[in-house]
Design a protein around this motif. Structure first.
Motif, mmCIF file in Angstrom:
data_model
loop_
_atom_site.group_PDB
_atom_site.id
_atom_site.type_symbol
_atom_site.label_atom_id
_atom_site.label_comp_id
_atom_site.label_asym_id
_atom_site.label_seq_id
_atom_site.Cartn_x
_atom_site.Cartn_y
_atom_site.Cartn_z
ATOM 1 N N TYR A 6 0.813 -1.164 -0.032
ATOM 2 C CA TYR A 6 -0.171 -0.074 0.034
ATOM 3 C C TYR A 6 0.983 1.346 0.023
ATOM 4 O O TYR A 6 1.456 1.488 1.119
ATOM 5 N N THR A 7 1.133 1.889 -1.018
ATOM 6 C CA THR A 7 1.678 3.173 -1.206
ATOM 7 C C THR A 7 1.015 4.116 -1.384
ATOM 8 O O THR A 7 -0.206 4.406 -1.806
ATOM 9 N N GLN A 8 1.586 5.217 -0.912
ATOM 10 C CA GLN A 8 1.020 6.612 -0.979
ATOM 11 C C GLN A 8 1.689 7.578 -1.962
ATOM 12 O O GLN A 8 2.725 7.414 -2.335
ATOM 13 N N ALA A 9 1.087 8.465 -2.491
ATOM 14 C CA ALA A 9 1.714 9.478 -3.730
ATOM 15 C C ALA A 9 2.694 10.067 -3.094
ATOM 16 O O ALA A 9 2.729 11.386 -2.600
ATOM 17 N N SER A 10 3.928 9.486 -3.192
ATOM 18 C CA SER A 10 5.434 10.214 -2.664
ATOM 19 C C SER A 10 6.400 10.096 -3.774
ATOM 20 O O SER A 10 6.267 9.024 -4.481
ATOM 21 N N GLY A 11 7.367 10.822 -3.684
ATOM 22 C CA GLY A 11 8.275 10.805 -4.899
ATOM 23 C C GLY A 11 8.660 12.287 -5.149
ATOM 24 O O GLY A 11 8.486 13.344 -4.447
ATOM 25 N N PRO A 12 9.471 12.200 -6.273
ATOM 26 C CA PRO A 12 9.936 13.399 -6.727
ATOM 27 C C PRO A 12 8.947 14.491 -6.969
ATOM 28 O O PRO A 12 7.984 14.277 -7.617
ATOM 29 N N GLY A 13 9.091 15.504 -6.480
ATOM 30 C CA GLY A 13 8.226 16.710 -6.658
ATOM 31 C C GLY A 13 6.859 16.832 -5.616
ATOM 32 O O GLY A 13 6.040 17.525 -5.836
ATOM 33 N N VAL A 14 6.834 15.950 -4.867
ATOM 34 C CA VAL A 14 5.800 15.804 -3.655
ATOM 35 C C VAL A 14 6.429 16.184 -2.435
ATOM 36 O O VAL A 14 7.533 15.938 -1.873
ATOM 37 N N ASN A 16 6.771 15.126 0.825
ATOM 38 C CA ASN A 16 6.596 13.681 1.180
ATOM 39 C C ASN A 16 6.457 13.420 2.589
ATOM 40 O O ASN A 16 6.329 12.432 3.150
ATOM 41 N N ALA A 17 6.690 14.663 3.334
ATOM 42 C CA ALA A 17 6.492 14.479 5.019
ATOM 43 C C ALA A 17 5.275 13.797 5.538
ATOM 44 O O ALA A 17 4.315 13.872 5.043
ATOM 45 N N SER A 18 5.568 12.519 6.090
ATOM 46 C CA SER A 18 4.529 11.902 6.822
ATOM 47 C C SER A 18 3.708 10.965 5.824
ATOM 48 O O SER A 18 2.757 10.272 6.109
ATOM 49 N N LEU A 19 4.012 11.040 4.483
ATOM 50 C CA LEU A 19 3.493 10.186 3.526
ATOM 51 C C LEU A 19 4.268 8.674 3.667
ATOM 52 O O LEU A 19 5.272 8.566 2.597
ATOM 53 N N SER A 20 3.738 7.906 4.428
ATOM 54 C CA SER A 20 4.593 6.554 4.225
ATOM 55 C C SER A 20 3.898 5.441 3.741
ATOM 56 O O SER A 20 2.445 5.530 3.100
ATOM 57 N N HIS A 42 -5.606 8.779 6.563
ATOM 58 C CA HIS A 42 -4.560 7.779 5.928
ATOM 59 C C HIS A 42 -4.879 6.454 6.273
ATOM 60 O O HIS A 42 -5.228 5.451 5.671
ATOM 61 N N ALA A 43 -4.941 6.256 7.705
ATOM 62 C CA ALA A 43 -5.066 4.780 8.455
ATOM 63 C C ALA A 43 -6.531 4.294 8.134
ATOM 64 O O ALA A 43 -6.526 2.807 7.731
ATOM 65 N N LYS A 44 -7.472 5.136 8.178
ATOM 66 C CA LYS A 44 -8.837 4.603 7.968
ATOM 67 C C LYS A 44 -9.026 4.028 6.472
ATOM 68 O O LYS A 44 -9.543 3.011 6.104
ATOM 69 N N VAL A 45 -8.355 4.942 5.467
ATOM 70 C CA VAL A 45 -8.643 4.620 4.032
ATOM 71 C C VAL A 45 -7.856 3.283 3.733
ATOM 72 O O VAL A 45 -8.064 2.579 2.970
ATOM 73 N N PHE A 46 -6.370 2.961 4.298
ATOM 74 C CA PHE A 46 -5.766 1.867 4.267
ATOM 75 C C PHE A 46 -6.348 0.502 4.841
ATOM 76 O O PHE A 46 -6.723 -0.241 3.993
ATOM 77 N N ARG A 105 -1.000 20.672 8.036
ATOM 78 C CA ARG A 105 -1.826 19.838 6.910
ATOM 79 C C ARG A 105 -3.062 20.091 7.088
ATOM 80 O O ARG A 105 -3.840 19.076 7.701
ATOM 81 N N PRO A 106 -3.882 21.024 6.918
ATOM 82 C CA PRO A 106 -5.511 21.349 7.099
ATOM 83 C C PRO A 106 -6.289 19.967 6.367
ATOM 84 O O PRO A 106 -7.069 19.770 6.758
ATOM 85 N N GLN A 107 -5.646 19.643 5.389
ATOM 86 C CA GLN A 107 -6.297 18.653 4.647
ATOM 87 C C GLN A 107 -6.501 17.303 5.164
ATOM 88 O O GLN A 107 -6.998 16.521 4.839
ATOM 89 N N TRP A 108 -5.593 17.106 6.242
ATOM 90 C CA TRP A 108 -5.447 15.711 6.871
ATOM 91 C C TRP A 108 -6.174 15.757 8.337
ATOM 92 O O TRP A 108 -6.129 14.894 9.060
ATOM 93 N N GLN A 109 -6.958 16.764 8.664
ATOM 94 C CA GLN A 109 -7.229 16.920 10.059
ATOM 95 C C GLN A 109 -8.607 16.104 10.255
ATOM 96 O O GLN A 109 -8.927 15.898 11.459
ATOM 97 N N ALA A 110 -9.298 15.471 9.506
ATOM 98 C CA ALA A 110 -10.499 14.849 9.479
ATOM 99 C C ALA A 110 -10.122 13.613 10.660
ATOM 100 O O ALA A 110 -8.997 12.735 10.328
ATOM 101 N N GLY A 111 -10.838 13.347 11.652
ATOM 102 C CA GLY A 111 -10.726 12.370 12.701
ATOM 103 C C GLY A 111 -9.563 12.621 13.894
ATOM 104 O O GLY A 111 -9.204 11.460 14.531
ATOM 105 N N MET A 112 -8.781 13.384 13.780
ATOM 106 C CA MET A 112 -7.771 13.703 14.609
ATOM 107 C C MET A 112 -8.255 13.585 16.153
ATOM 108 O O MET A 112 -7.329 13.048 17.031
ATOM 109 N N SER A 113 -9.389 13.879 16.391
ATOM 110 C CA SER A 113 -9.837 13.738 17.818
ATOM 111 C C SER A 113 -9.950 12.163 18.117
ATOM 112 O O SER A 113 -9.955 12.009 19.229
ATOM 113 N N GLU A 114 -10.162 11.474 17.339
ATOM 114 C CA GLU A 114 -10.231 10.076 17.389
ATOM 115 C C GLU A 114 -8.742 9.356 17.614
ATOM 116 O O GLU A 114 -8.779 8.165 18.206
ATOM 117 N N LEU A 115 -7.699 9.977 17.511
ATOM 118 C CA LEU A 115 -6.256 9.500 17.738
ATOM 119 C C LEU A 115 -6.155 9.253 19.296
ATOM 120 O O LEU A 115 -6.404 9.759 20.148
#
Length: 234
Positions: A6-14, A16-20, A42-46, A105-115
């Motif tokens: 399961y890879t996330q969109a990372s590589g040249p020009g991206v 990459n921080a925290s895209l594991s 990310h975790a939920k979609v994976f 990363r505002p686009q990643w904030q969904a579900g943060m209260s569940e961590l």
């Protein structure tokens, strides 16, 4: 068969921080996850993608090391067994959950209260072997390297390796918690293994070529004549 990267969109020009990356191995009774990613989104979609693709549920997680971009997602997989090295378990507890995770990363904030903190429940002092149907899963300690608790997951019959953050492909290797010369030695062990496909912790799936490029970068860093500051300079 029954092995997924399961890879996330990372590589040249991206950015990459925290895209594991992560992995999945399917057996007759359930799924093995190799790492659980960082932000909840990310975790939920994976997890959903893996369960949809296989029609099975997870029954075990292996954390390759403690960094949050590989372990924050653990809480969405509990209460199943989570396996790591002893160092990784303790470092996961010590790091905890940040007060404002990924606040840049505002686009990643969904579900943060569940961590929630979900450290590994089973620790290994050495290696281990699991069987998922026909897939023999070898857990190999390879530390210190990127961290002091690195584990890799090796599928010998398939010549397939989940390297965790021992491997970075087209992404700058993060060494803030590592031991560069030992990391180089860890990569040398990988290059001697009977393996064709390597899933790095970050970046596209690769081969020994890409992990050798990681080694070249680390060797350059290790040989740099860094200036040493004294108290008078501060």
């Amino acid at each position: 068969p029954d092995v997924y990267a399961y890879t996330q969109a990372s590589g040249p020009g991206v950015d990459n921080a925290s895209l594991s990356n992560a992995g999945v191995i399917a057996g007759p009774e359930g799924l093995l996850a190799i790492d659980t990613l960082g932000p909840p989104i990310h975790a939920k979609v994976f997890k959903s993608a893996a369960e949809t693709a296989t029609g099975k549920k997870f029954n075990r997680v292996i954390n390759t090391h403690h960094h949050r971009d590989h372990t924050n997602g653990n809480c969405f997989f509990t209460p199943i067994e989570i396996v790591s090295s002893e160092y990784t378990r303790q470092a996961t507890i010590d790091d905890g959950i940040p007060a404002k995770p990924y606040d840049n990363r505002p686009q990643w904030q969904a579900g943060m209260s569940e961590l929630r903190l979900a450290p590994p429940t089973t620790t290994l002092s050495g290696g281990a072997t699991y069987r998922y149907r026909e897939v023999l899963v070898e857990v190999i300690p390879n530390f210190p390297a990127h961290s002091f608790g690195d584990l890799m997951v090796y599928l010998r019959q398939d010549r397939f390796l989940f390297a965790g953050d021992v491997g970075f492909s087209y992404v700058t290797p993060a060494g803030h918690n590592g031991y560069l010369t030992k990391w180089i030695e860890a990569i040398d062990r990988v290059t001697k293994m009977d393996v064709d496909v390597i899933v790095p912790g970050h970046g596209p799936i690769g081969t020994k070529k890409e992990i050798a490029e990681t080694r070249t970068y680390l060797e350059l860093l290790a040989e740099m004549p860094w200036a040493i500051a004294t108290e008078d300079d501060l």
